[in-house]
Design a protein around this motif. Sequence first.
Motif, PDB file in Angstrom:
ATOM      1  N   LEU A  37       5.914 -13.877   1.678  1.00 34.34           N
ATOM      2  CA  LEU A  37       4.508 -13.032   2.362  1.00 34.34           C
ATOM      3  C   LEU A  37       4.539 -11.522   1.642  1.00 34.34           C
ATOM      4  CD1 LEU A  37       5.170 -13.598   6.023  1.00 34.34           C
ATOM      5  CD2 LEU A  37       3.417 -14.594   4.594  1.00 34.34           C
ATOM      6  N   PRO A  38       3.240 -11.004   1.514  1.00 30.80           N
ATOM      7  CA  PRO A  38       3.042  -9.529   0.902  1.00 30.80           C
ATOM      8  C   PRO A  38       3.414  -8.860   2.045  1.00 30.80           C
ATOM      9  CG  PRO A  38       0.726 -10.614   1.693  1.00 30.80           C
ATOM     10  CD  PRO A  38       1.972 -11.868   1.892  1.00 30.80           C
ATOM     11  N   ALA A  39       4.131  -7.829   1.592  1.00 33.07           N
ATOM     12  CA  ALA A  39       4.852  -6.636   2.452  1.00 33.07           C
ATOM     13  C   ALA A  39       3.608  -5.876   3.068  1.00 33.07           C
ATOM     14  CB  ALA A  39       5.803  -5.716   1.591  1.00 33.07           C
ATOM     15  N   LYS A  40       3.749  -5.469   4.346  1.00 26.69           N
ATOM     16  CA  LYS A  40       2.721  -4.646   4.814  1.00 26.69           C
ATOM     17  C   LYS A  40       2.763  -3.199   4.459  1.00 26.69           C
ATOM     18  CE  LYS A  40       2.564  -7.479   8.947  1.00 26.69           C
ATOM     19  NZ  LYS A  40       2.843  -7.656  10.390  1.00 26.69           N
ATOM     20  N   GLU A  41       3.956  -2.782   3.816  1.00 25.79           N
ATOM     21  CA  GLU A  41       4.282  -1.589   3.259  1.00 25.79           C
ATOM     22  C   GLU A  41       4.681  -1.442   2.032  1.00 25.79           C
ATOM     23  OE1 GLU A  41       6.153   0.967   5.903  1.00 25.79           O
ATOM     24  OE2 GLU A  41       4.715   0.763   7.808  1.00 25.79           O
ATOM     25  N   GLY A  42       4.730  -0.484   1.033  1.00 22.79           N
ATOM     26  CA  GLY A  42       5.134  -0.369  -0.082  1.00 22.79           C
ATOM     27  C   GLY A  42       4.770  -1.523  -0.929  1.00 22.79           C
ATOM     28  N   ALA A  46       7.553  -6.650  -2.036  1.00 23.03           N
ATOM     29  CA  ALA A  46       8.979  -6.043  -1.405  1.00 23.03           C
ATOM     30  C   ALA A  46       9.821  -7.119  -0.660  1.00 23.03           C
ATOM     31  CB  ALA A  46       8.437  -4.637  -0.571  1.00 23.03           C
ATOM     32  N   ILE A  47       9.330  -7.898   0.029  1.00 20.57           N
ATOM     33  CA  ILE A  47      10.310  -8.831   0.557  1.00 20.57           C
ATOM     34  C   ILE A  47      10.922  -9.842  -0.343  1.00 20.57           C
ATOM     35  CG2 ILE A  47      10.160 -11.047   2.055  1.00 20.57           C
ATOM     36  CD1 ILE A  47       7.494  -9.875   3.660  1.00 20.57           C
TER      37      ILE A  47
END
Length: 808
Positions: A37-42, A46-47
Amino acid sequence: MSTLNIKKVAVLGAGVMGAQIAAHLINARVPVMLFDLPAKEGPKNAIALKAIENLKKLSPAPLGIKEDAQYIEPANYDDDIAKLKDCDLVIEAIAERMDWKHDLYKKVSPHIAPQAIFASNTSGLSITELSNGFSDELKARFCGVHFFNPPRYMHLVELIPTASTKPDILDQLETFLTSVIGKGVVRAKDTPNFIANRVGVFSILAVIAEAEKFGLRFDEVDDLTGARLGRAKSATFRTADVVGLDTMAHVIKTMQDNLPDDPFFSVYKTPPVLDALVKNGALGQKTGAGFYRKDGRAIKVLDPKTAQYVDGGAKAEELIGRILKRPPAERFKLLRETDNKQAQFLWAIFRDVFHYIAVHLESIADNARDVDLAIRWGFGWNEGPFESWQAAGWQQIAKWVQEDIDAGKALSSAPLPAWVLDGPVAEKGVHTNEGSWSPAERRFVPRSTLPVYAKQVFRAPLIGETGADPKTFGKTLFETEHVRAWLDSEQSDIVIVSFKSKMNTIGPGVLDGLAQAIDLAEKDYRGVVIWQPTSLKLGAPGGPFSAGANLEEAMPAFMMGGAKGIEPFVKKFQDTMLRLKHANVPVVSAVSGIALGGGCELLLHSTKRVAHVESYLGLVEIGVGLVPAGGGLKEAALRAVEAASAVNATNDLLKFLQKSFENAAMAKVSASAFEARAMGYLKPSDTIVFNVHELLDIAKKEARALADTGYRPPLRMKAIPVAGRSAISTIKASLVNMRDGHFISEHDYLIAGRIAEAMCGGEVEAGSVVDEEWLLALERRAFVDLLGTQKTQERIMGMLQTGKPVRN
């Protein structure tokens, strides 16, 4: 069959399994995209990036070389989903939730290339149900592909089709999984938990039920059900802790939810002790507590009566140890008839599994072979359950199992199927030379004839088959008590040499056999392959290739002549290595498992090396207080000169020797064939093989290819520049700091110094020119001198007596 060239793979889900599957594909040099999934931050990736970074820290290591993590391409479903069109294989590996998987499939399926295979790495969900909603065209390219954890090391992959999956898709994927990434593939039916987890988890549930019935402790059960039965040392409850108790509970729940009409349904109830542990967050190794808990250096075990952790150490009784060493038929008779709770427990858990696999064979697998190989490769058993039954006498065991069912002692009242008691199986057992029994087809089904298996000279054997025995197969050219030289067919032009010593150690007899085989090959054949039948043990990893020089065989010479009495053996070893290196036919070593000390030196002198990916190489003589003296240090010096000459830097040889010195002085052992290449034990031109069963075939082909190109041995080097006394002084200065800082002992300092002297050419000026015999003489002298010291003798005796290095 059309050929699918899998050039790139996408793995969907960067969790524990997804990231490690991606890592092993990179080990096999298959480009991989790891989606999450796309990370919510950064950064959006990131995941996936975090999962890739974490691969470098895991133990056991998922990557052959941790730096290879850089080759895994991170991706997210928002920015990169269109790149799926470039992938020939897409493996979904997200959490075991049918709804989550369906949501993901809706998102990705429009982007999957029209020729690509789509597969789910589920451990037990219905593959048919997962494919609901797909177009007919995508359904034909969809299947289950169940890797076992950890994917790098576990040999098993289950391949699960639906009724819609095209047969050639399965054949292409099986070929890729078998040869490219080295797995043992078993095709399973689309039933809950497939084969290995279905039978393996039932086995664990039966152990828990019977242990409670007989009042046995968890550590007592593990001592009874591990190595003593030819199973993984982690046995039952330690294995559950390693796998994760939440994972185990999930697999059990899959059986509860999907098998309501199963005659063993009552066994699928989550054991109260497991339920309580999961609710308390004690999930096993990953949380620090489960059935076991580490308390400082002590290992505590859970007492289910008090829910407290108590001191461990309960063991099998001596009587049981003696019974388990008896032949199979006698062993089972004694377990069944002995009035001892541990014996009764062991008979009960075997009976329960025999009962279960007989009742369920037709529904979970095409034939009995697939059940046995799945359990061997997925759960680490030396024998599959059908093999154990057949080895003990099919009809007698069947009679006893049915008697227990009739007496109400079994876990289900379901009778044994008719095919167990009457007909061809009752007469022959489930495994025969015709094949293995299929209840659905009512015949013995032969092994797969996919072309990929032509590379496996010896396929995984089964009790009941009288297949090829690698210790007797083919045409024997000569055989001694130490070695066998043979051809794998009458028409073969490659001599195969296999050792017969314990751990394939190298003593005078093995050296004589090697020399004799080379003489024979030079006269009548085109090459030599050194290959050990032990490579095939349980699939992968194999081994040992060789644990090194045979110290026990050399002891009489030491007792009679002291340290100097060993020198002729050392000289013979060196001379044989030179004979190997300068033979007029190519000598190819096929290595799997450990190649330590003299075994590693044997590889260094071979024309070429073909190494299974799980090969562990190193010059480890410092552990027994000695220096490598079979030419290994000489070869390090020659390779340093070769590397320095390539960049016109022979005036700075120390820089090119440093890594080899550290490898030997610190007894470093490679953690994979790729690391062995980075350490200099394998050359870039050496071949790395992923399936241990293909090792012999590839080695023979390499030897033949060398012969076809008009092979000539390397010329003997007579003018070798050496680093000399200045380099020795530099190395010793760093050793002084390590000694004075108590990082190494005084004796370690002495040995490391002698290694430096041998590699650097002794006390001569830098740039002095010597020959190979000069360097070999330095090795011999250091070896003999050290053997005369008390501390080295202590190390050798400690190793012979305990198998562990003595630090003194």
